[in-house]
Design a protein around this motif. Structure first.
Motif, PDB file in Angstrom:
ATOM      1  N   ARG A  99       0.863  -1.176   0.000  1.00 31.41           N
ATOM      2  CA  ARG A  99       0.000   0.000   0.000  1.00 31.41           C
ATOM      3  C   ARG A  99       0.899   1.224   0.000  1.00 31.41           C
ATOM      4  O   ARG A  99       1.539   1.533   0.997  1.00 31.41           O
ATOM      5  CB  ARG A  99      -0.912   0.010   1.229  1.00 31.41           C
ATOM      6  N   THR A 100       0.979   1.869  -1.146  1.00 31.84           N
ATOM      7  CA  THR A 100       1.886   3.009  -1.318  1.00 31.84           C
ATOM      8  C   THR A 100       1.130   4.316  -1.216  1.00 31.84           C
ATOM      9  O   THR A 100       1.354   5.255  -1.988  1.00 31.84           O
ATOM     10  CB  THR A 100       2.622   2.886  -2.663  1.00 31.84           C
ATOM     11  N   SER A 101       0.229   4.368  -0.255  1.00 30.94           N
ATOM     12  CA  SER A 101      -0.513   5.591   0.029  1.00 30.94           C
ATOM     13  C   SER A 101      -1.010   5.484   1.452  1.00 30.94           C
ATOM     14  O   SER A 101      -0.875   4.437   2.093  1.00 30.94           O
ATOM     15  CB  SER A 101      -1.687   5.752  -0.938  1.00 30.94           C
ATOM     16  N   TYR A 102      -1.584   6.563   1.960  1.00 26.35           N
ATOM     17  CA  TYR A 102      -2.147   6.540   3.306  1.00 26.35           C
ATOM     18  C   TYR A 102      -3.628   6.233   3.185  1.00 26.35           C
ATOM     19  O   TYR A 102      -4.360   6.932   2.479  1.00 26.35           O
ATOM     20  CB  TYR A 102      -1.918   7.873   4.001  1.00 26.35           C
ATOM     21  N   GLY A 103      -4.067   5.173   3.841  1.00 25.70           N
ATOM     22  CA  GLY A 103      -5.451   4.760   3.693  1.00 25.70           C
ATOM     23  C   GLY A 103      -6.117   4.474   5.007  1.00 25.70           C
ATOM     24  O   GLY A 103      -5.657   4.891   6.049  1.00 25.70           O
ATOM     25  N   GLY A 104      -7.220   3.728   4.955  1.00 22.92           N
ATOM     26  CA  GLY A 104      -7.996   3.408   6.141  1.00 22.92           C
ATOM     27  C   GLY A 104      -7.601   2.066   6.709  1.00 22.92           C
ATOM     28  O   GLY A 104      -6.470   1.830   7.113  1.00 22.92           O
ATOM     29  N   ARG A 105      -8.550   1.140   6.733  1.00 17.48           N
ATOM     30  CA  ARG A 105      -8.289  -0.178   7.302  1.00 17.48           C
ATOM     31  C   ARG A 105      -7.155  -0.882   6.568  1.00 17.48           C
ATOM     32  O   ARG A 105      -7.031  -0.793   5.350  1.00 17.48           O
ATOM     33  CB  ARG A 105      -9.546  -1.035   7.224  1.00 17.48           C
ATOM     34  N   TRP A 106      -6.389  -1.634   7.297  1.00 13.63           N
ATOM     35  CA  TRP A 106      -5.231  -2.310   6.726  1.00 13.63           C
ATOM     36  C   TRP A 106      -5.639  -3.342   5.682  1.00 13.63           C
ATOM     37  O   TRP A 106      -4.844  -3.677   4.794  1.00 13.63           O
ATOM     38  CB  TRP A 106      -4.418  -3.005   7.821  1.00 13.63           C
ATOM     39  N   ASP A 107      -6.861  -3.866   5.774  1.00  7.58           N
ATOM     40  CA  ASP A 107      -7.276  -4.931   4.876  1.00  7.58           C
ATOM     41  C   ASP A 107      -8.157  -4.425   3.725  1.00  7.58           C
ATOM     42  O   ASP A 107      -8.840  -5.220   3.069  1.00  7.58           O
ATOM     43  CB  ASP A 107      -7.990  -6.042   5.642  1.00  7.58           C
ATOM     44  N   ASN A 108      -8.136  -3.116   3.496  1.00  8.76           N
ATOM     45  CA  ASN A 108      -8.871  -2.561   2.368  1.00  8.76           C
ATOM     46  C   ASN A 108      -8.056  -2.780   1.099  1.00  8.76           C
ATOM     47  O   ASN A 108      -7.088  -2.065   0.834  1.00  8.76           O
ATOM     48  CB  ASN A 108      -9.147  -1.078   2.590  1.00  8.76           C
ATOM     49  N   GLN A 109      -8.442  -3.751   0.306  1.00 12.78           N
ATOM     50  CA  GLN A 109      -7.633  -4.162  -0.847  1.00 12.78           C
ATOM     51  C   GLN A 109      -7.461  -3.037  -1.856  1.00 12.78           C
ATOM     52  O   GLN A 109      -6.437  -2.957  -2.534  1.00 12.78           O
ATOM     53  CB  GLN A 109      -8.282  -5.349  -1.537  1.00 12.78           C
ATOM     54  N   GLY A 110      -8.492  -2.206  -1.970  1.00 15.03           N
ATOM     55  CA  GLY A 110      -8.445  -1.141  -2.966  1.00 15.03           C
ATOM     56  C   GLY A 110      -7.320  -0.150  -2.742  1.00 15.03           C
ATOM     57  O   GLY A 110      -6.932   0.574  -3.663  1.00 15.03           O
ATOM     58  N   ASP A 111      -6.779  -0.115  -1.515  1.00 12.53           N
ATOM     59  CA  ASP A 111      -5.692   0.808  -1.219  1.00 12.53           C
ATOM     60  C   ASP A 111      -4.325   0.237  -1.590  1.00 12.53           C
ATOM     61  O   ASP A 111      -3.330   0.950  -1.520  1.00 12.53           O
ATOM     62  CB  ASP A 111      -5.694   1.165   0.271  1.00 12.53           C
ATOM     63  N   TYR A 112      -4.263  -1.033  -1.952  1.00 12.85           N
ATOM     64  CA  TYR A 112      -2.994  -1.679  -2.292  1.00 12.85           C
ATOM     65  C   TYR A 112      -2.788  -1.601  -3.803  1.00 12.85           C
ATOM     66  O   TYR A 112      -3.559  -2.185  -4.576  1.00 12.85           O
ATOM     67  CB  TYR A 112      -2.982  -3.125  -1.813  1.00 12.85           C
ATOM     68  N   ALA A 113      -1.736  -0.914  -4.210  1.00  7.92           N
ATOM     69  CA  ALA A 113      -1.527  -0.653  -5.634  1.00  7.92           C
ATOM     70  C   ALA A 113      -0.620  -1.668  -6.310  1.00  7.92           C
ATOM     71  O   ALA A 113      -0.644  -1.798  -7.532  1.00  7.92           O
ATOM     72  CB  ALA A 113      -0.947   0.751  -5.816  1.00  7.92           C
ATOM     73  N   VAL A 114       0.202  -2.355  -5.541  1.00  7.95           N
ATOM     74  CA  VAL A 114       1.182  -3.272  -6.114  1.00  7.95           C
ATOM     75  C   VAL A 114       0.957  -4.661  -5.526  1.00  7.95           C
ATOM     76  O   VAL A 114       0.815  -4.795  -4.301  1.00  7.95           O
ATOM     77  CB  VAL A 114       2.626  -2.811  -5.822  1.00  7.95           C
ATOM     78  N   TRP A 115       0.967  -5.683  -6.398  1.00  4.45           N
ATOM     79  CA  TRP A 115       0.686  -7.049  -5.957  1.00  4.45           C
ATOM     80  C   TRP A 115       1.739  -8.007  -6.514  1.00  4.45           C
ATOM     81  O   TRP A 115       2.241  -7.815  -7.637  1.00  4.45           O
ATOM     82  CB  TRP A 115      -0.697  -7.482  -6.457  1.00  4.45           C
ATOM     83  N   GLY A 116       2.020  -9.042  -5.711  1.00  2.79           N
ATOM     84  CA  GLY A 116       2.833 -10.127  -6.218  1.00  2.79           C
ATOM     85  C   GLY A 116       1.993 -11.019  -7.113  1.00  2.79           C
ATOM     86  O   GLY A 116       0.781 -10.823  -7.267  1.00  2.79           O
ATOM     87  N   GLN A 117       2.640 -12.026  -7.692  1.00  2.00           N
ATOM     88  CA  GLN A 117       1.956 -12.886  -8.649  1.00  2.00           C
ATOM     89  C   GLN A 117       1.152 -13.985  -7.968  1.00  2.00           C
ATOM     90  O   GLN A 117       0.320 -14.632  -8.597  1.00  2.00           O
ATOM     91  CB  GLN A 117       2.975 -13.515  -9.611  1.00  2.00           C
ATOM     92  N   GLY A 118       1.384 -14.194  -6.667  1.00  2.00           N
ATOM     93  CA  GLY A 118       0.640 -15.204  -5.931  1.00  2.00           C
ATOM     94  C   GLY A 118       1.398 -16.503  -5.783  1.00  2.00           C
ATOM     95  O   GLY A 118       2.187 -16.888  -6.653  1.00  2.00           O
ATOM     96  N   THR A 119       1.142 -17.177  -4.666  1.00  2.00           N
ATOM     97  CA  THR A 119       1.743 -18.486  -4.409  1.00  2.00           C
ATOM     98  C   THR A 119       0.683 -19.349  -3.741  1.00  2.00           C
ATOM     99  O   THR A 119      -0.007 -18.913  -2.829  1.00  2.00           O
ATOM    100  CB  THR A 119       3.020 -18.342  -3.553  1.00  2.00           C
ATOM    101  N   GLN A 120       0.550 -20.589  -4.233  1.00  2.00           N
ATOM    102  CA  GLN A 120      -0.545 -21.458  -3.791  1.00  2.00           C
ATOM    103  C   GLN A 120      -0.170 -22.201  -2.507  1.00  2.00           C
ATOM    104  O   GLN A 120       0.922 -22.777  -2.399  1.00  2.00           O
ATOM    105  CB  GLN A 120      -0.880 -22.472  -4.884  1.00  2.00           C
ATOM    106  N   VAL A 121      -1.096 -22.192  -1.564  1.00  2.14           N
ATOM    107  CA  VAL A 121      -0.969 -22.973  -0.334  1.00  2.14           C
ATOM    108  C   VAL A 121      -2.125 -23.957  -0.281  1.00  2.14           C
ATOM    109  O   VAL A 121      -3.292 -23.564  -0.392  1.00  2.14           O
ATOM    110  CB  VAL A 121      -0.998 -22.064   0.918  1.00  2.14           C
ATOM    111  N   THR A 122      -1.796 -25.240  -0.137  1.00  5.94           N
ATOM    112  CA  THR A 122      -2.815 -26.280  -0.062  1.00  5.94           C
ATOM    113  C   THR A 122      -2.595 -27.090   1.213  1.00  5.94           C
ATOM    114  O   THR A 122      -1.502 -27.619   1.434  1.00  5.94           O
ATOM    115  CB  THR A 122      -2.747 -27.208  -1.279  1.00  5.94           C
ATOM    116  N   VAL A 123      -3.637 -27.164   2.031  1.00 11.07           N
ATOM    117  CA  VAL A 123      -3.555 -27.895   3.294  1.00 11.07           C
ATOM    118  C   VAL A 123      -4.548 -29.051   3.247  1.00 11.07           C
ATOM    119  O   VAL A 123      -5.741 -28.836   3.057  1.00 11.07           O
ATOM    120  CB  VAL A 123      -3.867 -26.983   4.495  1.00 11.07           C
ATOM    121  N   SER A 124      -4.051 -30.258   3.420  1.00 12.40           N
ATOM    122  CA  SER A 124      -4.907 -31.439   3.372  1.00 12.40           C
ATOM    123  C   SER A 124      -5.195 -31.933   4.789  1.00 12.40           C
ATOM    124  O   SER A 124      -4.376 -31.787   5.701  1.00 12.40           O
ATOM    125  CB  SER A 124      -4.242 -32.537   2.555  1.00 12.40           C
ATOM    126  N   SER A 125      -6.350 -32.527   4.935  1.00 14.91           N
ATOM    127  CA  SER A 125      -6.770 -33.008   6.269  1.00 14.91           C
ATOM    128  C   SER A 125      -6.251 -34.404   6.536  1.00 14.91           C
ATOM    129  O   SER A 125      -5.751 -35.090   5.654  1.00 14.91           O
ATOM    130  CB  SER A 125      -8.295 -32.974   6.381  1.00 14.91           C
TER     131      SER A 125
END
Length: 125
Positions: A99-125
């Protein structure tokens, strides 16, 4: 310009642990946030944890408090998410974000401008 490259996902059994990494390049003001989000199949993306670039404060979703820890290395090159006592409900694609700006709640996705490509986590029971 900030750039993020995340990694470290994998498959584990319930009760296991994983550590996700996110290499951060580019300048960020100390008060800006670095965070982890996740998206499970058929669900909306949700915030998992975040911390200020200067390490002064961190935030967690209720569902991961006491199990996950967000941190940075001393050089502030890499952001980590240590995940312990994983459950099948933690299965998701995990993304680091900046989040490269000053925003509100930490989990407000719209305030995050830069994202990684993602990494998959799979948990089996």
């Amino acid at each position: 310009q900030v750039r993020l490259v995340d990694s470290g996902g994998g498959s584990v059994q319930a009760g296991g642990s994983l550590r996700l990494s996110c290499v951060v390049s580019g300048y960020m003001y100390s008060s800006y946030l670095l965070g982890w989000f996740r998206q499970a199949p058929g669900k909306e993306r949700e915030g998992v944890a975040a911390m200020h670039r200067d390490g002064t404060a961190s935030y967690y979703a209720d569902s991961v408090k006491g199990r996950f820890t967000i941190s940075q290395d001393k050089a502030k090159v890499t952001l980590y998410l240590q995940m312990n006592n994983l459950t099948p409900e933690d299965t998701a694609m995990y993304y680091c974000a900046a989040r490269t700006s000053y925003g509100g709640r930490w989990d407000n996705q719209g305030d995050y401008a830069v994202w990684g490509q993602g990494t998959q986590v799979t948990v089996s029971s």
